[in-house]
Motif scaffolding. Structure first.
Motif, mmCIF file in Angstrom:
data_model
loop_
_atom_site.group_PDB
_atom_site.id
_atom_site.type_symbol
_atom_site.label_atom_id
_atom_site.label_comp_id
_atom_site.label_asym_id
_atom_site.label_seq_id
_atom_site.Cartn_x
_atom_site.Cartn_y
_atom_site.Cartn_z
ATOM 1 N N ILE A 132 0.832 -1.206 0.000
ATOM 2 C CA ILE A 132 0.000 0.000 0.000
ATOM 3 C C ILE A 132 0.870 1.261 0.000
ATOM 4 C CG2 ILE A 132 -0.254 -0.059 2.533
ATOM 5 C CD1 ILE A 132 -2.953 1.223 0.142
ATOM 6 N N GLU A 133 2.010 1.213 0.683
ATOM 7 C CA GLU A 133 2.870 2.405 0.708
ATOM 8 C C GLU A 133 3.438 2.675 -0.681
ATOM 9 O OE1 GLU A 133 2.993 4.380 3.198
ATOM 10 O OE2 GLU A 133 2.752 3.229 5.024
ATOM 11 N N LEU A 141 0.670 4.177 -2.736
ATOM 12 C CA LEU A 141 0.412 5.583 -2.421
ATOM 13 C C LEU A 141 1.559 6.469 -2.889
ATOM 14 C CD1 LEU A 141 -1.016 5.159 1.174
ATOM 15 C CD2 LEU A 141 -2.295 5.800 -0.862
ATOM 16 N N ALA A 142 2.794 5.967 -2.720
ATOM 17 C CA ALA A 142 3.945 6.776 -3.119
ATOM 18 C C ALA A 142 3.919 7.033 -4.621
ATOM 19 C CB ALA A 142 5.241 6.074 -2.718
ATOM 20 N N LYS A 143 3.478 6.031 -5.387
ATOM 21 C CA LYS A 143 3.528 6.190 -6.839
ATOM 22 C C LYS A 143 2.309 6.903 -7.402
ATOM 23 C CE LYS A 143 6.965 2.873 -7.854
ATOM 24 N NZ LYS A 143 7.278 1.454 -7.900
ATOM 25 N N ASN A 198 0.227 9.013 -5.337
ATOM 26 C CA ASN A 198 -0.067 10.222 -4.575
ATOM 27 C C ASN A 198 -1.546 10.385 -4.228
ATOM 28 O OD1 ASN A 198 1.169 12.240 -3.242
ATOM 29 N ND2 ASN A 198 2.040 13.193 -5.076
ATOM 30 N N PHE A 199 -2.281 9.290 -4.137
ATOM 31 C CA PHE A 199 -3.690 9.372 -3.773
ATOM 32 C C PHE A 199 -3.855 9.644 -2.274
ATOM 33 C CE2 PHE A 199 -5.008 6.304 -7.390
ATOM 34 C CZ PHE A 199 -5.257 7.375 -8.223
ATOM 35 N N GLY A 200 -4.954 10.317 -1.938
ATOM 36 C CA GLY A 200 -5.343 10.447 -0.540
ATOM 37 C C GLY A 200 -6.424 9.423 -0.235
ATOM 38 N N ARG A 201 -7.173 9.684 0.821
ATOM 39 C CA ARG A 201 -8.249 8.744 1.159
ATOM 40 C C ARG A 201 -9.403 8.848 0.168
ATOM 41 N NH1 ARG A 201 -7.741 8.157 7.196
ATOM 42 N NH2 ARG A 201 -5.671 7.227 7.250
#
Lengths: 190, 147
Positions: free
Chosen positions: A63-64, A67-69, A71-74
């Motif tokens: 998941i990290e 998200l890192a690739k 750049n999504f938020g919740r």
């Protein structure tokens, strides 16, 4: 809102992910499952559990990277989550886009239909009459989804409901949102 | 000028802290020195409250930085609840690029993809991994706003 995710998924897959030979990947996963079957003397329930727990440990890290690739938020709602899992998540890591189907009326449950499952290529289940009833060959995916979603505070029940390897017409994973976990807060605040 | 770098995890604990203000060229003495100090708790509390306030003011309104007379705090919060914070002097511009690099390149490669490192830190655990520490120092000290 469905179009941009498709584009984002393709962009991340094309430009920001390391790729490996898919046959090597398929065969490696296959030998892991085969080894587990030997280790547990073909007790497929235990194999399923073990695959899920391996997947969970992958998911909480994956998941990290996701998200890192991206750049999504919740996400705003579970529908958005479903779109993102299928069009960006699966695309980015497995280069396949499962169809989101059967959204329940309360918006808390859906199925992912994998038309194309890279884990299960070249695979035949053992013909001991037990494997086709008990083994969920790609159960690692269940753990990955569960682990990854839990890290973004979504407590979700994930399970396979159909698998082509078992003779079903399609391969389907069911996801049901139990609850949205609360973020932890520092001691003394509420 | 960048004064310090902090990471808080999803359990609200400070898992990394590095002070650049006192030692230059930077010695490693100031790695993880202040994780349990009041300063860490106050910083976390301030960021936490302001993040809440900004999301109450408007949906999807994310706190990026705030400025006081002499300092500026820059924040990146991930969907998994990690908070990366840089403290600089008040004239420094946008540091979101640097914060993204610290997360997307460094944290990802040295912590998340490192099987020996946990990703869910237990209370009292901090990042001690030298590749992370050196990598973070390099990224921060080479940033144009460092001096």
């Amino acid at each position: 809102m469905s179009k941009p995710y498709k584009l984002i998924g393709e962009d991340v897959y094309k430009n920001r992910t390391e790729k490996i030979n898919s046959e090597l990947f398929t065969l490696t996963y296959g030998s892991v499952v085969a080894q587990l079957c030997r280790d547990y003397n073909n007790d497929y329930k235990k194999v399923n559990e073990q695959l899920e727990s391996m997947g969970y440990n992958i998911g909480i890290r994956l998941i990290e990277e996701f998200l890192a690739k991206t750049n999504f938020g919740r996400c705003i709602n579970f529908k958005e989550t479903a779109e993102i899992i299928s069009k960006v998540g699966f695309k980015m890591f497995l280069n396949t886009t499962p169809t989101v189907d059967n959204f329940s009326a309360d918006g808390k449950q859906f199925n992912l239909i994998l038309e194309d499952n890279p884990l299960a290529e070249f695979v035949e289940l053992p013909d001991d009459n037990k494997a086709v009833k008990e083994l969920w060959y790609s159960n690692v995916l269940v753990g990955v989804l569960k682990g990854a979603l839990q890290m973004v505070q979504l407590d979700v029940d994930v399970s396979f409901v159909k698998d082509i390897l078992r003779g079903d017409p399609s391969t389907e994973i069911k996801l049901r949102l139990n609850k949205i976990l609360k973020d932890e807060i520092p001691a003394g605040e509420d | 000028m960048i004064y310090s770098f902090w990471i808080f995890d999803r359990h609200c604990n400070c898992i990394y802290n590095r002070d650049f203000a006192q030692h230059k060229p930077a010695s490693k003495d100031t790695v993880n020195r202040n994780n349990d100090k009041d300063e860490a708790k106050l910083l976390f509390g301030a960021i936490f409250s302001m993040s809440r306030l900004s999301s109450k003011l408007s949906d999807g309104n994310v706190l990026q930085s705030f400025r006081t007379g002499k300092y500026k705090a820059h924040l990146k919060e991930t969907a998994t609840g990690l908070r990366f914070i840089l403290i600089s002097d008040s004239n420094v511009g946008d540091l979101s690029g640097l914060l993204n690099q610290l997360y997307s390149d460094l944290y990802l490669n040295t912590i998340v993809k490192n099987g020996l490192s946990p990703v869910d830190f237990k209370e009292g655990m901090v990042i001690k991994n030298m590749s992370f520490i050196n990598g973070a120092d390099e990224l921060i000290t080479q940033n144009g706003d460092f001096i």
